[in-house]
Design a protein around this motif. Sequence first.
Motif, PDB file in Angstrom:
ATOM      1  N   ILE A 103       0.838  -1.207   0.000  1.00 23.23           N
ATOM      2  CA  ILE A 103       0.000   0.000   0.000  1.00 23.23           C
ATOM      3  C   ILE A 103       0.866   1.247   0.000  1.00 23.23           C
ATOM      4  N   SER A 104       1.972   1.209   0.723  1.00 17.16           N
ATOM      5  CA  SER A 104       2.899   2.347   0.724  1.00 17.16           C
ATOM      6  C   SER A 104       3.464   2.596  -0.673  1.00 17.16           C
ATOM      7  N   GLU A 105       3.886   1.524  -1.358  1.00 22.32           N
ATOM      8  CA  GLU A 105       4.405   1.669  -2.713  1.00 22.32           C
ATOM      9  C   GLU A 105       3.308   2.137  -3.670  1.00 22.32           C
ATOM     10  N   GLY A 106       2.098   1.613  -3.498  1.00 19.95           N
ATOM     11  CA  GLY A 106       1.001   2.023  -4.359  1.00 19.95           C
ATOM     12  C   GLY A 106       0.628   3.473  -4.173  1.00 19.95           C
ATOM     13  N   ALA A 107       0.710   3.974  -2.939  1.00 20.41           N
ATOM     14  CA  ALA A 107       0.390   5.383  -2.694  1.00 20.41           C
ATOM     15  C   ALA A 107       1.378   6.308  -3.398  1.00 20.41           C
ATOM     16  N   LYS A 108       2.626   5.872  -3.524  1.00 22.97           N
ATOM     17  CA  LYS A 108       3.626   6.695  -4.214  1.00 22.97           C
ATOM     18  C   LYS A 108       3.411   6.711  -5.722  1.00 22.97           C
ATOM     19  N   ASN A 109       2.740   5.702  -6.267  1.00 25.36           N
ATOM     20  CA  ASN A 109       2.554   5.590  -7.713  1.00 25.36           C
ATOM     21  C   ASN A 109       1.077   5.637  -8.097  1.00 25.36           C
ATOM     22  N   ILE A 110       0.268   6.319  -7.297  1.00 24.28           N
ATOM     23  CA  ILE A 110      -1.166   6.300  -7.521  1.00 24.28           C
ATOM     24  C   ILE A 110      -1.570   7.005  -8.812  1.00 24.28           C
ATOM     25  N   GLN A 111      -0.809   7.986  -9.245  1.00 15.99           N
ATOM     26  CA  GLN A 111      -1.183   8.723 -10.452  1.00 15.99           C
ATOM     27  C   GLN A 111      -0.976   7.909 -11.720  1.00 15.99           C
ATOM     28  N   GLY A 112       0.113   7.185 -11.807  1.00 15.73           N
ATOM     29  CA  GLY A 112       0.393   6.451 -13.027  1.00 15.73           C
ATOM     30  C   GLY A 112       0.101   4.970 -12.962  1.00 15.73           C
ATOM     31  N   ALA A 113      -0.099   4.428 -11.759  1.00 17.75           N
ATOM     32  CA  ALA A 113      -0.324   2.981 -11.610  1.00 17.75           C
ATOM     33  C   ALA A 113      -1.290   2.752 -10.448  1.00 17.75           C
ATOM     34  N   THR A 114      -2.564   3.045 -10.683  1.00 20.27           N
ATOM     35  CA  THR A 114      -3.556   2.931  -9.607  1.00 20.27           C
ATOM     36  C   THR A 114      -3.727   1.492  -9.129  1.00 20.27           C
ATOM     37  N   TRP A 115      -3.465   0.514 -10.015  1.00 20.38           N
ATOM     38  CA  TRP A 115      -3.641  -0.889  -9.619  1.00 20.38           C
ATOM     39  C   TRP A 115      -2.688  -1.303  -8.500  1.00 20.38           C
ATOM     40  N   MET A 116      -1.546  -0.623  -8.382  1.00 20.13           N
ATOM     41  CA  MET A 116      -0.596  -0.959  -7.326  1.00 20.13           C
ATOM     42  C   MET A 116      -1.163  -0.651  -5.942  1.00 20.13           C
ATOM     43  N   LEU A 117      -2.073   0.321  -5.857  1.00 16.62           N
ATOM     44  CA  LEU A 117      -2.719   0.647  -4.591  1.00 16.62           C
ATOM     45  C   LEU A 117      -4.050  -0.070  -4.433  1.00 16.62           C
ATOM     46  N   LEU A 118      -4.757  -0.289  -5.532  1.00 17.99           N
ATOM     47  CA  LEU A 118      -6.120  -0.804  -5.482  1.00 17.99           C
ATOM     48  C   LEU A 118      -6.193  -2.224  -4.924  1.00 17.99           C
ATOM     49  N   TYR A 119      -5.441  -3.154  -5.494  1.00 13.04           N
ATOM     50  CA  TYR A 119      -5.596  -4.568  -5.133  1.00 13.04           C
ATOM     51  C   TYR A 119      -5.093  -4.892  -3.724  1.00 13.04           C
ATOM     52  N   PRO A 120      -3.915  -4.391  -3.285  1.00 11.27           N
ATOM     53  CA  PRO A 120      -3.543  -4.630  -1.878  1.00 11.27           C
ATOM     54  C   PRO A 120      -4.526  -4.006  -0.897  1.00 11.27           C
ATOM     55  N   SER A 121      -5.075  -2.834  -1.246  1.00  7.83           N
ATOM     56  CA  SER A 121      -6.037  -2.182  -0.350  1.00  7.83           C
ATOM     57  C   SER A 121      -7.319  -3.000  -0.234  1.00  7.83           C
ATOM     58  N   ILE A 122      -7.803  -3.518  -1.369  1.00  7.26           N
ATOM     59  CA  ILE A 122      -9.011  -4.355  -1.341  1.00  7.26           C
ATOM     60  C   ILE A 122      -8.778  -5.595  -0.494  1.00  7.26           C
ATOM     61  N   THR A 123      -7.599  -6.202  -0.634  1.00 11.37           N
ATOM     62  CA  THR A 123      -7.285  -7.397   0.162  1.00 11.37           C
ATOM     63  C   THR A 123      -7.276  -7.093   1.649  1.00 11.37           C
ATOM     64  N   LEU A 124      -6.633  -5.986   2.025  1.00 11.67           N
ATOM     65  CA  LEU A 124      -6.571  -5.615   3.441  1.00 11.67           C
ATOM     66  C   LEU A 124      -7.961  -5.290   3.985  1.00 11.67           C
ATOM     67  N   VAL A 125      -8.753  -4.542   3.225  1.00  5.40           N
ATOM     68  CA  VAL A 125     -10.099  -4.180   3.670  1.00  5.40           C
ATOM     69  C   VAL A 125     -10.970  -5.432   3.825  1.00  5.40           C
ATOM     70  N   ALA A 126     -10.855  -6.375   2.888  1.00  5.65           N
ATOM     71  CA  ALA A 126     -11.653  -7.609   2.967  1.00  5.65           C
ATOM     72  C   ALA A 126     -11.291  -8.399   4.221  1.00  5.65           C
ATOM     73  N   ILE A 127      -9.996  -8.513   4.522  1.00 10.05           N
ATOM     74  CA  ILE A 127      -9.572  -9.246   5.722  1.00 10.05           C
ATOM     75  C   ILE A 127     -10.099  -8.572   6.984  1.00 10.05           C
ATOM     76  N   LEU A 128      -9.991  -7.248   7.048  1.00 10.62           N
ATOM     77  CA  LEU A 128     -10.429  -6.532   8.245  1.00 10.62           C
ATOM     78  C   LEU A 128     -11.942  -6.623   8.429  1.00 10.62           C
ATOM     79  N   PHE A 129     -12.703  -6.492   7.334  1.00  7.98           N
ATOM     80  CA  PHE A 129     -14.153  -6.600   7.440  1.00  7.98           C
ATOM     81  C   PHE A 129     -14.567  -7.992   7.916  1.00  7.98           C
ATOM     82  N   CYS A 130     -13.938  -9.028   7.349  1.00  9.36           N
ATOM     83  CA  CYS A 130     -14.275 -10.400   7.748  1.00  9.36           C
ATOM     84  C   CYS A 130     -14.004 -10.622   9.230  1.00  9.36           C
ATOM     85  N   LEU A 131     -12.851 -10.174   9.696  1.00  8.71           N
ATOM     86  CA  LEU A 131     -12.517 -10.372  11.104  1.00  8.71           C
ATOM     87  C   LEU A 131     -13.460  -9.601  12.023  1.00  8.71           C
TER      88      LEU A 131
END
Length: 378
Positions: free
Chosen positions: A334-362
């Motif tokens: 997520i840290s790396e994705g935040a640095k490249n959010i303008q040119g590579a949104t997928w780097m932030l999107l997929y790790p964030s979705i994974t983390l959010v899904a785990i937290l919601f489930c728990l």
Amino acid sequence: MAEGAVLPAEVLKDPVVGRSLWAEARGRLVRNKAALTSVFVLAFIALACIFGPFFTGHPFDKVYPDYVKVAASATAYPTPDMIEPNVERVAARVRAKAENVVVEGDKISVTLVSPRPIDERLLAYFERSDLFGAAKVSEKSDEGKHLVVDVPIKRNYFFFGTDTNGRDLLTRTMKAGQISLAIGLLATFVAIVMGVIYGATSGYLGGRTDLVMMRAVDVLYSLPFIFFVIMLVVFFGRNFVLMFIAVGAVEWLDMARIVRGQTLSIKRQEYVQAAEALGVETRGIIRRHVIPNTLGPVVVYMTLLVPKVILLESFLSFLGLGVQEPNTSLGVLISEGAKNIQGATWMLLYPSITLVAILFCLNFIGDGLRDALDPKDR
């Protein structure tokens, strides 16, 4: 039925089987659709993180220099617009010019032209590319100055895209999930074990011992967590064990207070007083009577502590105090994705979705366990 009536023998021959409180709690948990769905989703995510990297076809630390920051796609790479520029780039390294590039399925036919005879050993540059396989000369003319070369295309799938180093983001997200879940579970286990034993002992002994033990907890509460982690980093470096020790050694304080409060009420119960009257040792009473009866709140708190630990690990990794490369965690991605959010949104999107899904489930599982173990709902 009239008073004094006798029940038939068929009714009385089978003993009545009661249900334990844990069986009733399990039944209420199963009826909670949100919690039950979260259990299956979390199990799927955990299995995908553990076994998924074996099936993606990409090691989590393998670098593809020709596929740096390519977008997520369900179709195979290379795309048609990537083939000709890369053929020309490799041809330049062969000291030739690429002409008549023809793509036929998974094979390319290209004519290499040079003012001097082309050294066929240099065709190995095609194989060193991430896009092509070993090149074969199908036709030679003009004393080796014109070569017609057949080159196979290497097809690769990057369903989550790649990162700034050209590594498959799907595999790295699964690897990050492994480490984040492992840190969350291991640190929570340490916090539960330390907190339950410490809190149960303090609450049961009471008096001056309880006072001293809880003042020690207050002193540890006053220590800044980030300073404690930075000090560990200075002495031991950034590694998986550090995260496990740092987070687990801090989060047990809350557990100790919760268990102490439960123990203060449990030790006044009749079964504890009966055990004392029978001469059972203090250690045996704590192990057999106090701790088992605090497991309800402990189980609920554990499901809430795991996401808290994962968030703490992600926060520390975001600050650069997390695991070291080539290992990764969701916080690092997520840290790396935040640095490249303008040119590579997928780097932030997929790790964030994974983390959010785990937290919601728990959190849903924790809510379901809280409702299932609530004595007011029995």
